[in-house]
Design an enzyme around this catalytic site. Sequence first.
Site, PDB file in Angstrom:
ATOM      1  CB  SER A 167      -1.062  -0.025   1.431  1.00 44.52           C
ATOM      2  OG  SER A 167      -0.070  -0.116   2.163  1.00 44.52           O
ATOM      3  CE1 TYR A 168       1.641   7.816  -2.353  1.00 48.42           C
ATOM      4  CE2 TYR A 168       1.428   8.010  -0.107  1.00 48.42           C
ATOM      5  CZ  TYR A 168       1.889   8.438  -1.569  1.00 48.42           C
ATOM      6  OH  TYR A 168       2.576   9.490  -1.786  1.00 48.42           O
ATOM      7  N   PRO A 169       3.117   3.835   0.405  1.00 45.62           N
ATOM      8  CG  PRO A 169       5.174   4.504  -0.827  1.00 45.62           C
ATOM      9  CD  PRO A 169       3.977   4.141  -0.745  1.00 45.62           C
TER      10      PRO A 169
END
Length: 862
Positions: free
Chosen positions: A335-337
């Site tokens: 997922s978005y880091p």
Amino acid sequence: MRTVLMVAEKPSLAQSIAKILSRGNMSSRKGLNGVCSVHEYTGSFVGQSAHFKMTSVCGHVMTLDFIGKYNSWDKVDPAELFSKAPTEKKEANPKLTMVKFLQVEGRGCDCIVLWLDCDKEGENICFEVLDAVLPVMNKPRGTERTVYRAKFSSITDTDICNAMSHLGEPNRNEALSVDARQELDLRIGCAFTRFQTKYFQGKYGNLDSSLISFGPCQTPTLGFCVERHDKIQSFKPETYWVLQAKVNPEKESSLTLDWDRVRVFDREVAQMFLNITKMAKEAKVESVSKKEKVKQRPLALNTVEMLRVASAALGMGPQHAMQIAERLYTQGYISYPRTETTHYPENFDLKGCLRQQASNPYWAETVNALLSEGINRPRKGHDAGDHPPITPMRAATEAELGGDGWRLYEYITRHFIATVSADCKYLQTTISFSIGPERFTCIGKVVTSPGFTEIMPWHSIPLEESLPHCEKGDLFPVSEIKLLEKQTSPPDYLTEAELITLMEKHGIGTDASIPVHINNICQRNYVTVESGRRLKPTNLGIVLVHGYYKIDAELVLPTIRSAVEKQLNLIALGKANYHQVLEHTLDIFKRKFHYFVDSIAGMDELMEVSFSPLAATGKPLSRCGKCHRFMKYIQAKPSRLHCSHCDDTYSLPQNGTIKLYKELRCPLDDFELVLWSSGSRGKSYPLCPYCYNHPPFRDMKKGMGCNECTHPTCQHSLSMLGIGQCVECENGVLVLDSTSGPKWKMACNKCNVVVHFFENAHKVRVSPETCELCEAALVDVDFNKAKSPLPGDETQHSGCVFCDPVFQDLVELKHAAMRHPMHRGGQGKRQGRGRGKGRRPGGRLNPKKPKDKMAALAAYFV
């Protein structure tokens, strides 16, 4: 049918999102800039059939910069940069022609859906895209809505489809907070950097940094490293004594006991305790306690924790780790880091993410056990309201990701599985002994339920010798009792992981910018990365921080930047006025700047102790054209020549070697020429130190060597050695490198194209004659008779490098091996070889120009 334009942040993201939304039924084509693709398909949008065009940008479309003359370090007082200097938005990468590309694709569209990353930077890029596209889109009918914003955290079918069915609007306040940060960093950073770089590089020769930069976040980051260095330097070790006892509960085994007093700093007192305890021959058990303890599973993973672990455990620098995490995200693995959140929302599909990992041989057993027995809800962490914690979104193998990509993915996955595992439980037994009047303790731990430590074995309870079974009042013989002399030790240099923790604690930078600030202080030679990824400040870094403390400690302390970050967050929340925050902050730093300039002597005193003045640095190399004395070549960055008699400094091209050029002199100013070279596989050219810094002709710019000089008769100039137009770049001219024999070459004076030709020729000269076909200059070549490749054993030939069939097999195009991307592309247009005849070097039999570079290369060299 309506046309809907959709824009993502990167080309790979656009492709993934389009694939999901079109269910793989799309057509793709390259956009006009050759970098971004356009994926087209039909579907329904807001209840109507629509034609979708999905494309992307490449990060920021625009960047903030000063206009015109304010970009010149020499013409503008840095103090003007705080308020007088006007700024403008320029294309971040002009080569990508991103604005034109967006306008071409946006023309005639009815709606736009923005798929930019869901953080503040992403919101800012949303408005950059809108500024480019809205003027060319179809005008809305009445109050019809045309701008939509998609909110998503991962590139999965569920998340993308869910984002498409719940479209919102871009957040203007968050975009403004980024604009404010950009303008503050530009104005404050440039003013301080320009002043201190010019001041100190004009006085000292061995600073070994091409830029003495200041940054509102960068400088406090360096401050943390120097603060730890100062603690190490000022540390004075103290001697202390520890009493150590060993008892024999059974014949073959011995148990080491810890002294309850821990340590004493007085030798005589320690000796007294030793004498007292030595009188006792047995240790008596005073108490036995058993307690079940719990080691909690980790909180869900956010960016800062990921960067900490990547540095401390995986040996990856924060910048490198962030780049890998972004790649894993764009490929749909995680997922978005970029997130500050450590709490999963109630509706997050934890089981779905866990099921994805059920077939991986490394953790399949643990995952399947969790799925059958039921998972634990993750611990309640902090909800920053941005994105869910970093989570693996699909299964991967080491072969798929390879190297660092797999190592980071493996950690993220293990961390996620640990968050839904049980806590680790263990039984702690504490036995208290008395030897004479002194008390000693022994502690043992036995794991009863490993919980999350099965998947994160590095967190497991260390195996210890099992304690003997005993009860209060038992006596054990004392086998040894001794006094150990030890010393207190200084702290070590900060690790990157510790620095990240300090930056987060004090509010320096954001989860996205922390890696950039750490990378900057390394790049500027303020700190070096030692073994164990520890950051050791250099002399320059130490002196700068001490200087700031001496003049104005707030420039280096985290307090003022932390306060600014809070104001920027208030802008993002709509609780503070953008213009007022900007004006107030710039006013504070403007006052600080004036005080800094007035007090610079304080920092200068520290510099004098650590660095050598220009006059005492470097080695004599070439003669000054004014006083005819030798100037000294200073090799430390930035490399330059200094004449101590005239007290003048001349900058040189960087990232190469400099040597004297045959003691030849410039016909304009009598300075001895020097030769710059990027190595045997690269390019080289002579230059006059004076002309390089003070362009002699109107069509020349600062930083041009002899290969760009338009002097009509000088034997080293472009006019005499230019051969023809470059085959790759528009403005470059291929210039003969007259020092390259016997491996002769000509190199472009703008880009890194190098053409090798006429190997082993005795002499190569540029003729005043020109080719009738392409108007390039002819070349006269002399070969030794024994090595002549010319037909009929001829030794001399004159012809065009591009058109002459005799020369065809003797020419080979390459790209220069640069040590660094240092060659700034000059913008000045050059007319052919500069002999005033308006040549078009590179023309051919066919008057039409080839459409692309490959066609040009084929035309020239095949």
